[in-house]
Design a protein around this motif. Structure first.
Motif, PDB file in Angstrom:
ATOM      1  N   GLU A  26       0.838  -1.205   0.000  1.00 53.83           N
ATOM      2  CA  GLU A  26       0.000   0.000   0.000  1.00 53.83           C
ATOM      3  C   GLU A  26       0.873   1.255   0.000  1.00 53.83           C
ATOM      4  O   GLU A  26       0.539   2.257  -0.644  1.00 53.83           O
ATOM      5  N   LEU A  27       1.979   1.199   0.727  1.00 54.05           N
ATOM      6  CA  LEU A  27       2.928   2.319   0.713  1.00 54.05           C
ATOM      7  C   LEU A  27       3.505   2.509  -0.684  1.00 54.05           C
ATOM      8  O   LEU A  27       3.575   3.634  -1.196  1.00 54.05           O
ATOM      9  N   LEU A  28       3.892   1.410  -1.308  1.00 52.17           N
ATOM     10  CA  LEU A  28       4.450   1.497  -2.660  1.00 52.17           C
ATOM     11  C   LEU A  28       3.398   1.975  -3.656  1.00 52.17           C
ATOM     12  O   LEU A  28       3.729   2.645  -4.643  1.00 52.17           O
ATOM     13  N   MET A  86       4.666 -13.231  -2.144  1.00 53.60           N
ATOM     14  CA  MET A  86       4.876 -11.849  -2.566  1.00 53.60           C
ATOM     15  C   MET A  86       4.392 -11.638  -3.996  1.00 53.60           C
ATOM     16  O   MET A  86       3.825 -10.578  -4.321  1.00 53.60           O
ATOM     17  N   ILE A  87       4.585 -12.621  -4.846  1.00 56.50           N
ATOM     18  CA  ILE A  87       4.092 -12.507  -6.225  1.00 56.50           C
ATOM     19  C   ILE A  87       2.571 -12.355  -6.232  1.00 56.50           C
ATOM     20  O   ILE A  87       2.020 -11.503  -6.941  1.00 56.50           O
ATOM     21  N   SER A  92      -2.051  -8.722  -6.821  1.00 53.64           N
ATOM     22  CA  SER A  92      -3.294  -8.136  -6.300  1.00 53.64           C
ATOM     23  C   SER A  92      -3.171  -6.623  -6.154  1.00 53.64           C
ATOM     24  O   SER A  92      -4.113  -5.877  -6.466  1.00 53.64           O
ATOM     25  N   ALA A  93      -1.998  -6.170  -5.700  1.00 49.42           N
ATOM     26  CA  ALA A  93      -1.787  -4.731  -5.513  1.00 49.42           C
ATOM     27  C   ALA A  93      -1.824  -3.990  -6.849  1.00 49.42           C
ATOM     28  O   ALA A  93      -2.397  -2.896  -6.950  1.00 49.42           O
ATOM     29  N   LEU A 120       5.382  -1.192  -7.986  1.00 51.47           N
ATOM     30  CA  LEU A 120       4.644  -2.450  -7.842  1.00 51.47           C
ATOM     31  C   LEU A 120       4.975  -3.407  -8.982  1.00 51.47           C
ATOM     32  O   LEU A 120       5.124  -4.617  -8.771  1.00 51.47           O
ATOM     33  N   HIS A 121       5.092  -2.873 -10.184  1.00 54.35           N
ATOM     34  CA  HIS A 121       5.481  -3.698 -11.327  1.00 54.35           C
ATOM     35  C   HIS A 121       6.860  -4.317 -11.094  1.00 54.35           C
ATOM     36  O   HIS A 121       7.104  -5.477 -11.449  1.00 54.35           O
ATOM     37  N   ARG A 122       7.749  -3.547 -10.493  1.00 55.72           N
ATOM     38  CA  ARG A 122       9.127  -4.019 -10.318  1.00 55.72           C
ATOM     39  C   ARG A 122       9.238  -5.061  -9.209  1.00 55.72           C
ATOM     40  O   ARG A 122      10.071  -5.965  -9.292  1.00 55.72           O
TER      41      ARG A 122
END
Length: 204
Positions: A26-28, A86-87, A92-93, A120-122
């Protein structure tokens, strides 16, 4: 934070807590798409902002550096579930970010706008890379559905297109700062966390 997450037990504790991972993403998400540039078509900008320095530094220090600390602690077989978790969380993010900006299937980004910042993509790219390289996972089992994957790719592709446009002089009315952003994106201090991750996503 970087020093703390460089300790395996702490990194594993962090990655095992779904709420912590969700809060982190959420921060990212707040950094996703920051420092948006709009291409000038009629006249040269009156003032050239230098805010892009802060944007690149923020992504490197707040997003990328902790990311590499986490990844360094996810290289052994017993950590594979942290990587896959994490993936899933990053996927989801990203999907939630698309909903927030109302980016629907088959839509294209504004061709006159550019952001170099897609943390987020990275995260998604580097954790998939780790899953494939360090844990011998099949990338096809890690990727999201086709529609979401296309939406993920199109923003990364937009950066590559605009990068070529900048070097071709098509963004010249935005001043020297836009070329500075393009050069920073591929600079050795940043490219491993930005350009390389983006290209990896496109290769999937």
């Amino acid at each position: 934070l970087i020093n703390v997450l460089s300790h395996g037990r702490i990194a594993h504790r962090f990655l095992s807590d779904e709420k912590l991972v969700e809060l982190w993403l959420e921060l990212l998400n707040d950094m996703q798409g920051m420092n948006l540039n709009t291409r000038e078509l009629s006249q040269h900008v009156e003032f050239e902002p230098d805010t892009y320095y802060a944007a690149f530094s923020a992504e490197l220090e707040i997003s990328a550096s902790p990311m590499w600390s986490l990844l360094m602690c996810c290289q052994t077989p017993e950590t594979s579930h942290f990587v896959t978790n994490m993936i899933k969380a990053a996927t989801s993010a990203v999907a939630e970010w698309f909903e927030a900006i109302n980016f629907q299937d088959s839509m294209k980004p504004n061709p006159y706008q550019l952001t170099f910042h897609l943390p987020l993509h990275r995260y998604l790219a580097t954790f998939i890379m780790t899953a494939v390289k360090s844990h011998n996972m099949d990338p096809q089992l890690l990727l999201p559905d086709e529609n979401l994957l296309k939406k993920i790719m199109v923003h990364v592709l937009q950066i590559q297109v605009c990068l070529s446009q900048i070097y071709a002089g098509m963004w010249v009315r935005n001043g020297i700062q836009i070329k500075g952003q393009a050069m920073t994106y591929i600079q050795c201090h940043f490219c491993y966390s930005m350009a390389d991750a983006d290209l990896y996503l496109l290769q999937l």
